[in-house]
Scaffold this motif. Structure first.
Motif, PDB file in Angstrom:
ATOM      1  N   LEU A 219     -17.741  21.271   7.312  1.00 37.92           N
ATOM      2  CA  LEU A 219     -17.344  19.869   6.223  1.00 37.92           C
ATOM      3  C   LEU A 219     -18.199  18.712   6.885  1.00 37.92           C
ATOM      4  O   LEU A 219     -17.942  17.912   5.521  1.00 37.92           O
ATOM      5  CB  LEU A 219     -16.105  19.530   7.279  1.00 37.92           C
ATOM      6  N   ILE A 220     -18.257  18.976   8.352  1.00 35.86           N
ATOM      7  CA  ILE A 220     -19.147  17.361   8.414  1.00 35.86           C
ATOM      8  C   ILE A 220     -20.537  17.356   7.342  1.00 35.86           C
ATOM      9  O   ILE A 220     -20.896  16.175   6.893  1.00 35.86           O
ATOM     10  CB  ILE A 220     -20.112  17.145   9.704  1.00 35.86           C
ATOM     11  N   PRO A 221     -21.669  18.313   7.480  1.00 37.17           N
ATOM     12  CA  PRO A 221     -22.615  18.113   6.696  1.00 37.17           C
ATOM     13  C   PRO A 221     -21.997  18.099   4.917  1.00 37.17           C
ATOM     14  O   PRO A 221     -22.904  17.531   4.505  1.00 37.17           O
ATOM     15  CB  PRO A 221     -23.938  19.389   6.828  1.00 37.17           C
ATOM     16  N   ILE A 222     -21.438  18.651   4.891  1.00 37.90           N
ATOM     17  CA  ILE A 222     -20.709  18.304   2.986  1.00 37.90           C
ATOM     18  C   ILE A 222     -20.398  17.124   2.748  1.00 37.90           C
ATOM     19  O   ILE A 222     -20.708  16.941   2.012  1.00 37.90           O
ATOM     20  CB  ILE A 222     -19.306  19.432   3.366  1.00 37.90           C
ATOM     21  N   ILE A 224     -21.599  14.014   3.728  1.00 37.50           N
ATOM     22  CA  ILE A 224     -22.132  13.755   3.709  1.00 37.50           C
ATOM     23  C   ILE A 224     -23.337  13.642   3.432  1.00 37.50           C
ATOM     24  O   ILE A 224     -23.321  12.894   1.703  1.00 37.50           O
ATOM     25  CB  ILE A 224     -23.493  13.707   5.408  1.00 37.50           C
ATOM     26  N   VAL A 225     -23.824  14.618   3.286  1.00 30.59           N
ATOM     27  CA  VAL A 225     -25.088  15.285   1.971  1.00 30.59           C
ATOM     28  C   VAL A 225     -24.093  15.275   0.358  1.00 30.59           C
ATOM     29  O   VAL A 225     -25.336  14.820  -0.288  1.00 30.59           O
ATOM     30  CB  VAL A 225     -25.585  16.365   1.941  1.00 30.59           C
ATOM     31  N   GLY A 226     -22.475  15.922   0.505  1.00 27.89           N
ATOM     32  CA  GLY A 226     -22.037  15.421  -1.137  1.00 27.89           C
ATOM     33  C   GLY A 226     -21.989  14.368  -1.482  1.00 27.89           C
ATOM     34  O   GLY A 226     -22.118  14.976  -2.916  1.00 27.89           O
ATOM     35  N   SER A 227     -21.466  13.809  -0.946  1.00 22.74           N
ATOM     36  CA  SER A 227     -21.334  12.362  -1.038  1.00 22.74           C
ATOM     37  C   SER A 227     -22.552  11.554  -1.663  1.00 22.74           C
ATOM     38  O   SER A 227     -21.908  11.063  -2.521  1.00 22.74           O
ATOM     39  CB  SER A 227     -19.979  11.997   0.093  1.00 22.74           C
ATOM     40  N   ILE A 228     -23.029  11.702  -0.801  1.00 26.58           N
ATOM     41  CA  ILE A 228     -24.825  11.580  -1.372  1.00 26.58           C
ATOM     42  C   ILE A 228     -25.079  11.164  -2.875  1.00 26.58           C
ATOM     43  O   ILE A 228     -25.117  11.031  -3.425  1.00 26.58           O
ATOM     44  CB  ILE A 228     -25.421  10.879  -0.623  1.00 26.58           C
ATOM     45  N   LEU A 229     -25.208  13.345  -2.784  1.00 22.22           N
ATOM     46  CA  LEU A 229     -25.312  13.783  -4.011  1.00 22.22           C
ATOM     47  C   LEU A 229     -24.715  13.647  -5.323  1.00 22.22           C
ATOM     48  O   LEU A 229     -25.296  13.452  -6.408  1.00 22.22           O
ATOM     49  CB  LEU A 229     -25.379  15.367  -3.550  1.00 22.22           C
TER      50      LEU A 229
END
Length: 421
Positions: A219-222, A224-229
């Motif tokens: 959930l953590i990388p999702i 971080i990266v998902g909100s930016i992408l």
């Protein structure tokens, strides 16, 4: 000339690189005969850290602290084991795959090597792997930390180059995945040659149970990266949300995080952030001195006599940065090279600053795995007891494919820019 000599002298006697930059700038001002420049000195330092994007640095570091305290790293290793553990050389694949997952949270090569070496090297030794190879492989896995977002080095570069922090973080995704694939190909070849052992077999039911029990850690990388992408947040906002996600996962899923730990975690994150931010401030004043001394212009004139087109410039830059990276750590290496090389790359050769940033960071990180210093090898050696020199020798194929990636990134800008909108 006097400024450069002062910088080299204080660096050789062991003065920290941030102070070296500040002292060299003071020597330049004194030698210029214009004491009024001292009035601009503190303003230049303050201006270097007066950037909203830099707030992401302490937040990303805090995420790593919370992740360690919350027992998330071990579960990420278990998740990787469920995917590739039963292959020949399974633990070697697990090492790289777990490093890729952890990279999307930590963003620091040396911190990642220190954590993963404690977990992976003893486990690989028990299964029959050579300790030197296991430690060296973990060090190369740590190379993914500053490439796959979040990345402290990309944040620092984006501030120095005045480009979007979010764009720089996104630019590292494809190169990081390619490097992971290349490392796995090397493991497959070496596993065939040296007959690496398989990890313990897991039934399909066991794998599914492991994936279900460990998947929430992703959930953590999702976030971080998902909100930016997805354009929902910039890098700083994504880091803040990622810290909250880490607390939620550590507290309510792994149940190993305690709020009583948070003050100490914040203190450690603050100390490391202060070191990085002081380097950024020192970089600002040193860049100011370089511009006054016309160093970028003189360097550009020399490079133009050697490099006739963007490709030859990028290849020359790779050689220069790789040499610098072997003796200087990542962030100081950025500070010393970006103010000189970036204007040449963008203004003379028309290279996209985001592509250039990825090439610079990958080069300097690879330098952490190259003699004579090889900082990541020394970190792995301190944790495992393996010898740094032998680590470099047994992992030379990984160095080779890293160089191949650098050439590809230099020749094909799309590898860095394809995901940027």
């Amino acid at each position: 000339m006097l400024t450069g000599a002062a910088f080299m002298v204080v660096m050789l006697v062991g003065v920290p690189i941030g102070l070296c930059l500040c002292i060299a700038a003071i020597v330049y001002v004194m030698a210029s005969g214009n004491p009024l420049l001292f009035q601009s000195y503190p303003l230049q330092m303050f201006g270097g850290v007066d950037s909203y994007g830099l707030i992401a640095i302490p937040l990303f570091i805090l995420i790593g602290e919370i992740m360690n305290g919350g027992g998330i790293t071990k579960r990420i290793v278990d998740l990787a084991m469920a995917f590739v553990g039963s292959l020949k050389g399974g633990l070697a694949y697990v090492n790289i795959l777990a490093n890729m997952f952890v990279s999307s949270i930590l963003g620091s090569a040396t911190a990642q090597v220190a954590i993963m070496a404690q977990i992976m090297v003893p486990e690989m030794e028990k299964k029959g792997y050579d300790k030197t190879f296991a430690a060296g492989l973990t060090a190369y896995g740590g190379m993914l930390g500053p490439i796959i977002p979040p990345s402290v080095m990309f944040v620092v570069y984006s501030v120095m180059a005045q480009v979007s922090v979010s764009d720089m973080l996104i630019a590292g995704i494809v190169p990081g995945v390619i490097l992971t694939v290349l490392f796995c190909l090397v493991i497959a070849l070496m596993g065939y040659i040296y007959n690496y052992p398989r990890a313990d077999y897991q039934t399909p039911r066991q794998r599914i149970a492991t994936i279900l029990s460990t998947a929430p850690t992703m959930l953590i990388p999702i976030v971080i990266v998902g909100s930016i992408l997805g354009g929902l947040a910039n890098a700083t906002e994504a880091a803040a949300v990622g810290a909250i996600a880490a607390i939620i996962v550590g507290k309510y899923w792994t149940r190993e995080f305690q709020f009583a730990q948070l003050p100490q975690m914040m203190l450690r994150a603050g100390i490391y952030s202060a070191i990085v931010l002081f380097l950024v401030a020192a970089a600002a004043v040193f860049s100011w001195v370089l511009i006054f001394g016309k160093v970028p212009q003189d360097t550009a004139a020399w490079i133009q006599t050697v490099a006739k087109d963007p490709v030859s410039f990028m290849l020359l830059t790779n050689v220069i940065l790789l040499i610098i990276g072997t003796v200087i750590d990542g962030v100081p290496g950025l500070i010393m090279t970006v103010p000189i090389l970036l204007p040449i790359a963008t203004e003379i050769y028309g290279i996209d600053p985001r592509q250039f940033g990825v090439v610079v960071v990958v080069n300097l990180v690879l330098g952490l795995l190259s003699p004579p210093v090889g900082l990541c090898f020394f970190v792995a050696a301190a944790v495992t007891g393996a010898k740094p020199g032998k680590m470099f020798v047994v992992t030379l194929p990984f160095f080779g494919v890293s160089c191949i990636l650098l050439i590809l990134l230099s020749l094909y800008p799309a590898l860095s820019l394809i995901l940027i909108k």
